[in-house]
Design a protein around this motif. Structure first.
Motif, PDB file in Angstrom:
ATOM      1  N   GLY A 156       0.832  -1.194   0.000  1.00 43.35           N
ATOM      2  CA  GLY A 156       0.000   0.000   0.000  1.00 43.35           C
ATOM      3  C   GLY A 156       0.868   1.245   0.000  1.00 43.35           C
ATOM      4  N   VAL A 157       0.282   2.345  -0.426  1.00 40.85           N
ATOM      5  CA  VAL A 157       0.993   3.627  -0.452  1.00 40.85           C
ATOM      6  C   VAL A 157       0.096   4.695   0.177  1.00 40.85           C
ATOM      7  CG1 VAL A 157       2.378   3.045  -2.482  1.00 40.85           C
ATOM      8  CG2 VAL A 157       0.142   4.136  -2.784  1.00 40.85           C
ATOM      9  N   ASN A 158       0.723   5.849   0.453  1.00 40.99           N
ATOM     10  CA  ASN A 158      -0.021   6.973   1.044  1.00 40.99           C
ATOM     11  C   ASN A 158      -0.703   6.605   2.356  1.00 40.99           C
ATOM     12  OD1 ASN A 158       0.522   9.193  -0.598  1.00 40.99           O
ATOM     13  ND2 ASN A 158      -0.995   8.561  -2.113  1.00 40.99           N
ATOM     14  N   ARG A 159      -0.042   5.766   3.143  1.00 42.63           N
ATOM     15  CA  ARG A 159      -0.578   5.423   4.455  1.00 42.63           C
ATOM     16  C   ARG A 159      -0.247   6.536   5.456  1.00 42.63           C
ATOM     17  NH1 ARG A 159      -3.863   2.023   2.153  1.00 42.63           N
ATOM     18  NH2 ARG A 159      -3.191  -0.157   2.035  1.00 42.63           N
ATOM     19  N   THR A 160      -1.166   6.782   6.358  1.00 41.13           N
ATOM     20  CA  THR A 160      -0.907   7.686   7.478  1.00 41.13           C
ATOM     21  C   THR A 160      -0.717   6.832   8.711  1.00 41.13           C
ATOM     22  OG1 THR A 160      -2.225   9.464   6.500  1.00 41.13           O
ATOM     23  CG2 THR A 160      -1.791   9.590   8.858  1.00 41.13           C
ATOM     24  N   ILE A 161       0.454   6.931   9.317  1.00 41.54           N
ATOM     25  CA  ILE A 161       0.781   6.078  10.457  1.00 41.54           C
ATOM     26  C   ILE A 161       1.185   6.942  11.648  1.00 41.54           C
ATOM     27  CG2 ILE A 161       1.496   4.168   8.984  1.00 41.54           C
ATOM     28  CD1 ILE A 161       4.409   4.929   9.585  1.00 41.54           C
ATOM     29  N   SER A 162       1.123   6.348  12.812  1.00 41.52           N
ATOM     30  CA  SER A 162       1.641   6.998  14.019  1.00 41.52           C
ATOM     31  C   SER A 162       3.046   6.469  14.250  1.00 41.52           C
ATOM     32  CB  SER A 162       0.760   6.679  15.232  1.00 41.52           C
ATOM     33  OG  SER A 162      -0.512   7.279  15.098  1.00 41.52           O
ATOM     34  N   SER A 163       3.984   7.378  14.463  1.00 46.84           N
ATOM     35  CA  SER A 163       5.360   6.968  14.710  1.00 46.84           C
ATOM     36  C   SER A 163       5.460   6.325  16.086  1.00 46.84           C
ATOM     37  CB  SER A 163       6.291   8.179  14.632  1.00 46.84           C
ATOM     38  OG  SER A 163       6.101   9.023  15.765  1.00 46.84           O
ATOM     39  N   VAL A 164       6.642   5.800  16.385  1.00 46.92           N
ATOM     40  CA  VAL A 164       6.879   5.185  17.680  1.00 46.92           C
ATOM     41  C   VAL A 164       6.600   6.181  18.800  1.00 46.92           C
ATOM     42  CG1 VAL A 164       8.674   4.185  19.153  1.00 46.92           C
ATOM     43  CG2 VAL A 164       8.521   3.522  16.748  1.00 46.92           C
TER      44      VAL A 164
END
Length: 350
Positions: free
Chosen positions: A161-169
């Motif tokens: 997948g691309v353009n994912r919005t994630i929370s960093s560590v």
């Protein structure tokens, strides 16, 4: 870098494409669907790229604080994750030849989870190029690094997948991330996610679950790392709003024709958007579910369509800088209009 390695990084893509279209001649002992002995693209990739990938060990006054991975971005510059080196006093890097060298922290950015280190690499370690476009879903990739401290490791998969919005560590939002099913484990953090051509599609940052890993995109890396090398920090654009995705229920509550765009739940006082954009004012019940109403719905920035919160974050991260004035197209009170907002600088996370 020897001649054969240069030739591989320059021509592997064309060679692999031609191999993919070939059929085995009669009598060929290879089994359909399996690589023949002379068709081992991941083996060739490893041989070409591994001299530029490092195992990192980070120390504080009590001993080993963390371990991770990194890769040579430029002559004398390593890239890794900010969370790998956070709180460290000394960083040492082990190259593929087994040598350990001391690395100096040039700068780190917790918002993108990227860091730059200065190092003296061995002669056979040369910079890995960044992919200059977003990879397609299904692109074959490999995660290189030192998972669980096992240096010289390579796992393979595809871009999932691309353009994912994630929370960093550290719970900061990273937009435009790359998702992969290549195995990612503790210690892979900071290593490169490589295409078969030997280009870096992203910087591995975390695992999200079984067969799900994430990498900071090459596009964001290309923006952040040069600034870390030059100044030690990076300034991110800041719109200063609290947002929600537009769900079907929220769209119904606000009289929207489509469930697209980004809803402004609040515009804090003193933010760059204060006095220009409008946050939610009330709550109504739709199907028994409370839904906010009265806020602007962002549908475009500078004429670029914004359908999701991820697209909003990616546009701000890759297309703008603090101090830029952007045209924000919103739906307000059922009407579409465009207003201008001058972006600020994302506050210091401390």
């Amino acid at each position: 870098m020897d001649g054969s390695r240069r030739q591989f990084l320059a021509a592997a893509g064309a060679g692999l494409a031609s191999l993919a279209g070939c059929t085995a001649p009669e009598g060929d002992p290879s089994v359909a669907g399996l690589d023949a002995p002379d068709d081992q693209p991941f083996a060739e990739l490893y041989e070409a790229a591994s001299p530029s990938v490092v195992r990192l060990r980070v120390y504080d006054s009590r001993g080993v604080l963390a371990e991770g991975s990194g890769w040579l971005y430029d002559d004398g510059v390593l890239v890794t994750n900010a969370h790998v080196v956070a709180g460290g006093e000394t960083v040492r890097a082990q190259f593929a030849n087994g040598d350990w060298v001391t690395a100096e922290l040039l700068g780190s950015d917790p918002y993108s989870d990227l860091a730059a280190l200065a190092v003296e690499p061995p002669m056979d370690a040369t910079p890995l190029p960044l992919l200059d476009e977003q990879p397609r879903v299904g692109t074959r990739v490999a995660a290189a690094g030192a998972p669980l401290g096992l240096e010289g490791s390579l796992t393979t998969g595809v871009v999932s997948g691309v353009n994912r919005t994630i929370s960093s560590v550290r719970n900061f939002t990273i937009s435009g991330a790359i998702q992969t099913d290549a195995a990612v484990n503790p210690g892979n953090s900071g290593g490169p996610l490589l295409t078969l051509e030997g280009t870096v599609a992203g910087v591995i940052t975390q695992a999200g679950g079984e067969n799900i890993g994430f990498a900071v995109s090459s596009a964001l890396t290309e923006r952040v790392i040069p600034e870390l090398v030059e100044t030690g920090s990076y300034q991110h654009s800041y719109l200063g709003v609290r947002i929600l995705p537009v769900t079907p229920l929220l769209a119904d509550a606000n009289g929207l024709d489509d469930a697209r765009g980004v809803y402004l739940a609040a515009v804090p006082a003193g933010s760059p958007a204060d006095g220009v954009l409008q946050g939610g004012t009330e709550t109504v019940s739709v199907g028994g579910s409370p839904q906010p109403t009265g806020g602007d719905v962002i549908v475009a920035l500078d004429g670029t369509t914004i359908d999701t919160t991820g697209q909003l974050g990616t546009y701000l991260a890759l297309e703008t800088s603090p101090g830029d004035t952007v045209g924000v197209t919103v739906i307000r009170d059922g009407e579409e209009q465009t207003v201008e907002v001058t972006l600020g600088t994302r506050p210091d996370p401390r």
